[in-house]
Design an enzyme around this catalytic site. Sequence first.
Site, short mmCIF file in Angstrom:
data_model
loop_
_atom_site.label_atom_id
_atom_site.label_comp_id
_atom_site.label_asym_id
_atom_site.label_seq_id
_atom_site.Cartn_x
_atom_site.Cartn_y
_atom_site.Cartn_z
N ASP A 88 5.32 3.04 -81.72
CA ASP A 88 6.12 3.48 -82.86
C ASP A 88 6.97 2.29 -83.32
O ASP A 88 8.03 2.01 -82.75
CB ASP A 88 7.00 4.67 -82.45
CG ASP A 88 7.93 5.12 -83.57
OD1 ASP A 88 7.94 4.47 -84.63
OD2 ASP A 88 8.63 6.13 -83.37
N TYR A 111 13.49 7.92 -79.44
CA TYR A 111 13.68 8.61 -80.71
C TYR A 111 12.47 8.34 -81.59
O TYR A 111 12.16 7.18 -81.88
CB TYR A 111 14.97 8.16 -81.43
CG TYR A 111 15.10 8.87 -82.76
CD1 TYR A 111 15.57 10.18 -82.82
CD2 TYR A 111 14.71 8.25 -83.94
CE1 TYR A 111 15.65 10.86 -84.03
CE2 TYR A 111 14.79 8.92 -85.16
CZ TYR A 111 15.27 10.23 -85.20
OH TYR A 111 15.33 10.89 -86.40
N TYR A 168 22.96 14.45 -90.75
CA TYR A 168 23.73 14.03 -89.58
C TYR A 168 25.23 14.04 -89.85
O TYR A 168 25.95 13.13 -89.43
CB TYR A 168 23.29 12.62 -89.14
CG TYR A 168 22.02 12.65 -88.32
CD1 TYR A 168 22.07 13.01 -86.98
CD2 TYR A 168 20.79 12.34 -88.88
CE1 TYR A 168 20.91 13.07 -86.23
CE2 TYR A 168 19.62 12.40 -88.13
CZ TYR A 168 19.70 12.77 -86.80
OH TYR A 168 18.56 12.84 -86.05
C1 PLP Z 1 13.84 6.28 -87.80
C2 PLP Z 1 12.75 6.39 -86.85
C3 PLP Z 1 11.76 7.37 -86.97
C4 PLP Z 1 11.81 8.43 -88.03
O1 PLP Z 1 11.68 7.92 -89.32
P1 PLP Z 1 12.19 8.77 -90.56
O2 PLP Z 1 11.69 8.02 -91.75
O3 PLP Z 1 13.69 8.79 -90.48
O4 PLP Z 1 11.60 10.12 -90.45
C5 PLP Z 1 10.70 7.35 -86.08
N1 PLP Z 1 10.64 6.43 -85.11
C6 PLP Z 1 11.58 5.49 -84.95
C7 PLP Z 1 11.42 4.48 -83.86
C8 PLP Z 1 12.67 5.43 -85.80
O5 PLP Z 1 13.63 4.51 -85.61
#
Ligand code: PLP
Length: 421
Positions: free
Chosen positions: A234, A142, A15
């Site tokens: 998530d 995200y 990034y």
């Molecule tokens: C950071 C994040 C991810 C991705 O995780 P990484 O370990 O960076 O691949 C997935 N979902 C959410 C909600 C996140 O904040």
Amino acid sequence: MSLIERDLSVVWHPYTQMKTAAPPIPIVRGEGACLYDENGKCYIDAVSSWWVNIHGHAHPYIAQKVAEQLNMLEHVIFAGFTHEPAVELAERVLKILPQNQAKVFYSDNGSTAVEVAIKMCLQYWHNQGVQRTKILALKNAYHGDTFGAMAVSGRSAFTAAFDSLLFEVEFIDLPNDSNIQTLKSQISNLKSNLACFIFEPLVQGAGGMLMYEAKYLDELMAHCRKEGVLMIADEVFTGFGRTGKAFACDHLTTRPDIMCFSKGLTGGTMAMGLTTCAQSIYDAFLSDDKLKTLFHGHSYTANPVTCSAALASMDLFIADSTKKNIERIVTRHEQFAARIKDHPKIRVTRQTGTILAMEWETGSDTSYFNSLRDKLYNYFLDAGIILRPLGNILYILPPYCITDDQLDYIYGKIESALEEL
Ligand SMILES: *Cc1c(COP(=O)(O)O)cnc(C)c1O
């Protein structure tokens, strides 16, 4: 050559626009909420090192447990073999998750945890010969940077170069009082083809610390259950205490079918992803037909050393002192937010648990918007604080061990920034 020169000659940072970015700051050691540079200057880590650290840096207890494991068993293939740390971690994680979670699938990071969750849902239907292939997600979501995770994330500047290759996803607004009925009928209209609904419960982190109410998410989830749409929570970001409870789903009554974890899982020590699921998901893969297998795995799946870090972090996480620290941060954030919320340069403040976000006034000039982000970032760096605004959204996301003095210092510097910038 200095470390910075050597870095710039061989390393490509995440990034980061390497042409214009300031040179990286070398860090040599960490302790508690502090990261120290070569000259011994402390940077207070107010973003938990990209949201992963929960107990502070170089925690001696985690270090000790990891060292013990390293001397015992560093890695073993996880197909056909198992080991104590992986089994114990699965047992202990399931014990603190919503009760319907029954099985743990290991992977490497948050993105892979999401990839696995998506595959579980799509193949759940495939294995039963049901045509449900569409995924429902929230706008501004995200879920990670790999292709599947990117596809279920909101389309943005970050995904623009790949948009034409990302599979099609149905995006809906965050649920609220006025749109909940519309969203429910949207789901009902799509349901016969909907495989699953993926969401970040309560807080959309990378999207700008956007927050929404548990009760509307709950209502949406109950509707998904009624329509047979699987749910993936998530919790890569929200898991392990960030929202004030152990998991964001602890604020809800409807239980997701699948959950994703990573960031805080190992206390921020090592990379690991977990995808957990309900028994019914797992059962849909049991068959004499080998084609119904979940064909997914990574070289380092369930690495014993990483598991030992997660177990050590869990010991610290369930301690009373951690719970008290979380409550302390929640209260301190509330008091600080009340103090600044009416400041003319603050558009709005948002808080969920230990996450406090402040949207700064940018005026109408969007070029100012960009310079504001960098101005804020550098202002706090100079003051020895790591705060990394998402555009004009400044947020504090500290490790739970942060002291009251360190919090006061951060709050004070934000107030001076409000006067000076
Ligand atoms: C950071 C994040 C991810 C991705 O995780 P990484 O370990 O960076 O691949 C997935 N979902 C959410 C909600 C996140 O904040």
